[in-house]
Design an enzyme around this catalytic site. Structure first.
Site, PDB file in Angstrom:
ATOM      1  N   GLU A 140      -2.027 -11.468   2.625  1.00 22.84           N
ATOM      2  CA  GLU A 140      -2.669 -10.393   1.846  1.00 22.84           C
ATOM      3  C   GLU A 140      -2.448  -9.018   2.482  1.00 22.84           C
ATOM      4  O   GLU A 140      -2.198  -8.023   1.792  1.00 22.84           O
ATOM      5  CB  GLU A 140      -4.177 -10.688   1.733  1.00 22.84           C
ATOM      6  CG  GLU A 140      -4.959  -9.707   0.904  1.00 22.84           C
ATOM      7  CD  GLU A 140      -4.504  -9.628  -0.548  1.00 22.84           C
ATOM      8  OE1 GLU A 140      -4.729 -10.587  -1.285  1.00 22.84           O
ATOM      9  OE2 GLU A 140      -3.925  -8.599  -0.937  1.00 22.84           O
ATOM     10  N   ASP A 163      10.008  -0.148   4.358  1.00 20.94           N
ATOM     11  CA  ASP A 163       8.681  -0.781   4.326  1.00 20.94           C
ATOM     12  C   ASP A 163       8.183  -0.913   2.875  1.00 20.94           C
ATOM     13  O   ASP A 163       7.670  -1.969   2.487  1.00 20.94           O
ATOM     14  CB  ASP A 163       7.707   0.049   5.170  1.00 20.94           C
ATOM     15  CG  ASP A 163       6.326  -0.567   5.218  1.00 20.94           C
ATOM     16  OD1 ASP A 163       6.136  -1.550   5.960  1.00 20.94           O
ATOM     17  OD2 ASP A 163       5.428  -0.087   4.490  1.00 20.94           O
ATOM     18  N   VAL A 203      -3.465  -3.849  14.613  1.00 27.82           N
ATOM     19  CA  VAL A 203      -4.113  -4.820  13.719  1.00 27.82           C
ATOM     20  C   VAL A 203      -4.744  -5.969  14.514  1.00 27.82           C
ATOM     21  O   VAL A 203      -5.870  -6.396  14.219  1.00 27.82           O
ATOM     22  CB  VAL A 203      -3.109  -5.356  12.657  1.00 27.82           C
ATOM     23  CG1 VAL A 203      -3.837  -6.226  11.647  1.00 27.82           C
ATOM     24  CG2 VAL A 203      -2.398  -4.207  11.943  1.00 27.82           C
ATOM     25  N   LYS A 256       7.551  -4.417   0.610  1.00 28.71           N
ATOM     26  CA  LYS A 256       6.305  -4.698  -0.112  1.00 28.71           C
ATOM     27  C   LYS A 256       6.587  -4.905  -1.592  1.00 28.71           C
ATOM     28  O   LYS A 256       5.999  -5.789  -2.236  1.00 28.71           O
ATOM     29  CB  LYS A 256       5.317  -3.550   0.106  1.00 28.71           C
ATOM     30  CG  LYS A 256       4.809  -3.475   1.533  1.00 28.71           C
ATOM     31  CD  LYS A 256       4.153  -2.146   1.832  1.00 28.71           C
ATOM     32  CE  LYS A 256       3.515  -2.124   3.222  1.00 28.71           C
ATOM     33  NZ  LYS A 256       3.127  -0.783   3.653  1.00 28.71           N
ATOM     34  N   GLY A 296      -2.072   4.975  14.041  1.00 27.99           N
ATOM     35  CA  GLY A 296      -1.791   3.539  13.919  1.00 27.99           C
ATOM     36  C   GLY A 296      -1.283   3.139  12.542  1.00 27.99           C
ATOM     37  O   GLY A 296      -1.242   1.957  12.210  1.00 27.99           O
TER      38      GLY A 296
HETATM   39  P1  NAP Z   1       1.658  -2.773  16.971  1.00 25.72           P
HETATM   40  O1  NAP Z   1       0.501  -1.887  17.191  1.00 25.72           O
HETATM   41  O2  NAP Z   1       3.025  -2.292  17.315  1.00 25.72           O
HETATM   42  O3  NAP Z   1       1.370  -4.132  17.760  1.00 25.72           O
HETATM   43  C1  NAP Z   1       2.310  -5.143  17.913  1.00 25.72           C
HETATM   44  C2  NAP Z   1       1.789  -6.146  18.920  1.00 25.72           C
HETATM   45  O4  NAP Z   1       2.684  -7.241  18.973  1.00 25.72           O
HETATM   46  C3  NAP Z   1       1.669  -5.591  20.335  1.00 25.72           C
HETATM   47  O5  NAP Z   1       0.511  -6.082  20.927  1.00 25.72           O
HETATM   48  C4  NAP Z   1       2.899  -6.156  21.063  1.00 25.72           C
HETATM   49  O6  NAP Z   1       2.648  -6.437  22.427  1.00 25.72           O
HETATM   50  C5  NAP Z   1       3.094  -7.458  20.316  1.00 25.72           C
HETATM   51  N1  NAP Z   1       4.512  -7.858  20.258  1.00 25.72           N
HETATM   52  C6  NAP Z   1       5.503  -7.275  19.560  1.00 25.72           C
HETATM   53  N2  NAP Z   1       6.661  -7.931  19.746  1.00 25.72           N
HETATM   54  C7  NAP Z   1       6.384  -8.951  20.585  1.00 25.72           C
HETATM   55  C8  NAP Z   1       7.159  -9.987  21.148  1.00 25.72           C
HETATM   56  N3  NAP Z   1       8.471 -10.104  20.910  1.00 25.72           N
HETATM   57  N4  NAP Z   1       6.544 -10.866  21.963  1.00 25.72           N
HETATM   58  C9  NAP Z   1       5.229 -10.748  22.243  1.00 25.72           C
HETATM   59  N5  NAP Z   1       4.432  -9.801  21.715  1.00 25.72           N
HETATM   60  C10 NAP Z   1       5.003  -8.913  20.889  1.00 25.72           C
HETATM   61  O7  NAP Z   1       1.724  -3.232  15.443  1.00 25.72           O
HETATM   62  P2  NAP Z   1       0.540  -3.212  14.368  1.00 25.72           P
HETATM   63  O8  NAP Z   1       0.414  -1.850  13.812  1.00 25.72           O
HETATM   64  O9  NAP Z   1      -0.636  -3.910  14.884  1.00 25.72           O
HETATM   65  O10 NAP Z   1       1.216  -4.085  13.203  1.00 25.72           O
HETATM   66  C11 NAP Z   1       1.312  -5.478  13.315  1.00 25.72           C
HETATM   67  C12 NAP Z   1       1.889  -6.031  12.009  1.00 25.72           C
HETATM   68  O11 NAP Z   1       1.000  -5.692  10.935  1.00 25.72           O
HETATM   69  C13 NAP Z   1       3.233  -5.411  11.645  1.00 25.72           C
HETATM   70  O12 NAP Z   1       4.022  -6.378  11.027  1.00 25.72           O
HETATM   71  C14 NAP Z   1       2.877  -4.313  10.649  1.00 25.72           C
HETATM   72  O13 NAP Z   1       3.897  -4.063   9.717  1.00 25.72           O
HETATM   73  C15 NAP Z   1       1.704  -4.956   9.940  1.00 25.72           C
HETATM   74  N6  NAP Z   1       0.774  -4.014   9.329  1.00 25.72           N
HETATM   75  C16 NAP Z   1       0.311  -2.965  10.053  1.00 25.72           C
HETATM   76  C17 NAP Z   1      -0.594  -2.097   9.482  1.00 25.72           C
HETATM   77  C18 NAP Z   1      -1.141  -0.927  10.239  1.00 25.72           C
HETATM   78  O14 NAP Z   1      -1.863  -0.130   9.620  1.00 25.72           O
HETATM   79  N7  NAP Z   1      -0.845  -0.778  11.501  1.00 25.72           N
HETATM   80  C19 NAP Z   1      -1.018  -2.310   8.161  1.00 25.72           C
HETATM   81  C20 NAP Z   1      -0.525  -3.414   7.448  1.00 25.72           C
HETATM   82  C21 NAP Z   1       0.385  -4.258   8.052  1.00 25.72           C
HETATM   83  P3  NAP Z   1       2.347  -5.295  23.524  1.00 25.72           P
HETATM   84  O15 NAP Z   1       1.054  -4.669  23.075  1.00 25.72           O
HETATM   85  O16 NAP Z   1       2.225  -5.998  24.808  1.00 25.72           O
HETATM   86  O17 NAP Z   1       3.494  -4.329  23.444  1.00 25.72           O
HETATM   87  N1  HSE Z   2       3.478   1.274   8.265  1.00 21.74           N
HETATM   88  C1  HSE Z   2       2.772   0.792   7.134  1.00 21.74           C
HETATM   89  C2  HSE Z   2       2.337   1.944   6.281  1.00 21.74           C
HETATM   90  C3  HSE Z   2       1.591  -0.017   7.563  1.00 21.74           C
HETATM   91  O1  HSE Z   2       2.349   3.083   6.770  1.00 21.74           O
HETATM   92  O2  HSE Z   2       1.998   1.730   5.118  1.00 21.74           O
HETATM   93  C4  HSE Z   2       0.884  -0.674   6.414  1.00 21.74           C
HETATM   94  O3  HSE Z   2       1.686  -1.668   5.844  1.00 21.74           O
END
Ligand code: NAP
Ligand code: HSE
Length: 400
Positions: A129, A201, A14, A205, A187
């Site tokens: 959001e 999860d 994200v 929500k 992702g």
């Molecule tokens: P992700 O790909 O796992 O990325 C997490 C990022 O946070 C990475 O860059 C990681 O660093 C960094 N990070 C994690 N813990 C850390 C810490 N303790 N200190 C410093 N940096 C830290 O996760 P994502 O998919 O982008 O999701 C991010 C958030 O959005 C989550 O809460 C997820 O539930 C939410 N979300 C995701 C989606 C989706 O489709 N992916 C949709 C809706 C909501 P490194 O890269 O260096 O490891």
């Molecule tokens: N892991 C979550 C999902 C990301 O699969 O719906 C979006 O919140």
């Protein structure tokens, strides 16, 4: 021209989506809304990791305080996926006078009332959001709906990973672990995908939506939960023969003045509304006493849809469209999910007389597959406990 500096905590799926949209829409922001948006600092865990969306190396840091305590940063975007560490980051940002945007439902769900309270006290924004439904606008519309409506029900398919897995298993006969791996590569999944497949999860929500919809805190412990990890191809096939498909559904409703809330796999009729929501798409329906039923549909996960929701929150802050809404006041209904009952498809191994006593219909004897009479979900869960070889799926004959 207004200059806005963002601090981004987390640069994974994200976080990089946010940077990509800013890079692609930079000139448009300047021309259309007279705003120059710049990512000033980005928190990561690993400075040496190769990133798909490139930023100047100087912006990366390992210390979140360089962002949350940075006088040059206006809006802090939290995208780490952490819970207690993310709490510290968000509280630090708010205490340092920053507006905060997050997509992290885990931290919002756990500390919802506290964050909202701090933001209100300090006249700051705390917007989330993207935490529910990925790219679907649902939080902002829901706050609008509750202005005039008493909400009777909020329910939906809220996890892209689970819906992707169930859809692929149903449509292509793919194996559970293979599709889970695909969802991770695309992702969609959380860093620890057990929180997707075990239902946490969706529960988080649902906790957020229910709290807004029913204008009172409905916390995680008050919601019953079951996930999809025990569902096998054989369950999908057997239910398909009976004209049904399985969906993981979160559902909170007002039943004669009592709130009930549950996350569970549901076997809905093919051709019903939720049966048509497939892949990583999500849909949430909201039933208000004035507006009737509204359906919200779109990409529930993924880089750009989620980043779009995050940046829309940022734009709302920049353009002063929205302030943190008050919730948790106005209603005080009893929440009593323990009494939720239904008819269930149960597959189990061995001879379980207690489970068998609830059978209304026996679909198979090896392994046993029964359809129960009307019974409390909690009673069945108590008998089954955490048995890896038992799957429970609600049989829904209503309008789903
Ligand atoms: P992700 O790909 O796992 O990325 C997490 C990022 O946070 C990475 O860059 C990681 O660093 C960094 N990070 C994690 N813990 C850390 C810490 N303790 N200190 C410093 N940096 C830290 O996760 P994502 O998919 O982008 O999701 C991010 C958030 O959005 C989550 O809460 C997820 O539930 C939410 N979300 C995701 C989606 C989706 O489709 N992916 C949709 C809706 C909501 P490194 O890269 O260096 O490891
Ligand atoms: N892991 C979550 C999902 C990301 O699969 O719906 C979006 O919140």
């Amino acid at each position: 021209m207004k200059k806005v500096h963002l601090g981004v905590l987390g640069y994974g799926t994200v976080g990089q989506g946010v940077a990509k949209i800013i890079q692609e829409r930079y000139e448009q922001f300047k021309e259309m809304i007279d705003v120059d948006i710049e990512i000033k600092k980005v928190l990561v865990r690993d400075l040496s990791k190769e990133r798909e969306i490139k930023l100047d190396e100087k912006v990366f840091t390992l210390d979140y305080k360089e962002i949350t305590e940075n006088d040059e940063i206006d809006i802090v975007i939290e995208l780490t996926g952490e819970i207690d560490k993310a709490y510290d980051m968000i509280v630090s940002a708010l205490n340092n006078g920053k507006d905060v945007v997050t997509a992290n439902k885990a931290v919002v769900s756990k500390y919802f009332e506290e964050f909202t309270c701090i933001a209100k006290e300090k006249d700051l924004n705390f917007l989330y959001e993207a935490s529910v439904g990925g790219g679907i606008p649902i939080i902002k519309p829901l706050y609008d709906i509750v202005k005039l409506n008493r909400v009777k029900r909020v329910r939906g398919i809220m996890n892209g990973t689970c819906n992707y897995i169930l859809s692929k298993m149903t449509e292509e006969g793919s194996g559970y672990l293979d599709v889970l791996k695909e969802a991770q590569e695309l992702g969609y999944a959380e860093a620890d995908p057990s929180s997707d497949v075990n239902g946490d999860d969706t529960l988080r929500k649902l906790r957020i939506l229910s709290t807004i919809a029913f204008k009172q805190p409905i916390i995680e412990d008050e919601i019953l939960m079951d996930g999809i990890s025990k569902i096998k191809a054989s369950d999908i096939k057997l239910l398909e023969k009976n004209g049904r498909v399985i969906k993981l559904i979160g559902d909170t409703w007002n039943e004669d003045g009592t709130i009930k809330s549950i996350v569970q796999p549901v076997a809905v009729f093919k051709g019903s509304y939720f049966s048509s929501v497939n892949g990583a798409f999500n849909s949430i329906t909201v039933e208000g006493d004035m507006v009737g039923e509204l359906k919200f549909y779109g990409s529930g996960a993924g880089m750009l849809p989620t980043a779009n929701a995050v940046l829309t929150d940022c734009l709302d802050i920049i353009l002063e469209n929205q302030k943190t809404e008050t919730h948790g006041v106005g209603c005080d209904l009893e929440v009593k999910s323990d009494t939720i009952s239904g008819k269930f498809y149960i597959r189990y191994e061995g001879d379980n007389k207690e489970l068998a006593s609830y059978a209304d219909e026996v679909l198979s004897e090896s392994p046993y597959v029964i359809i129960t009479k009307e019974v409390e979900f909690k009673k069945i869960k108590q008998i089954v406990s955490d048995d890896e070889n038992t799957a429970i799926i609600r049989i829904e004959d209503g309008d789903y």
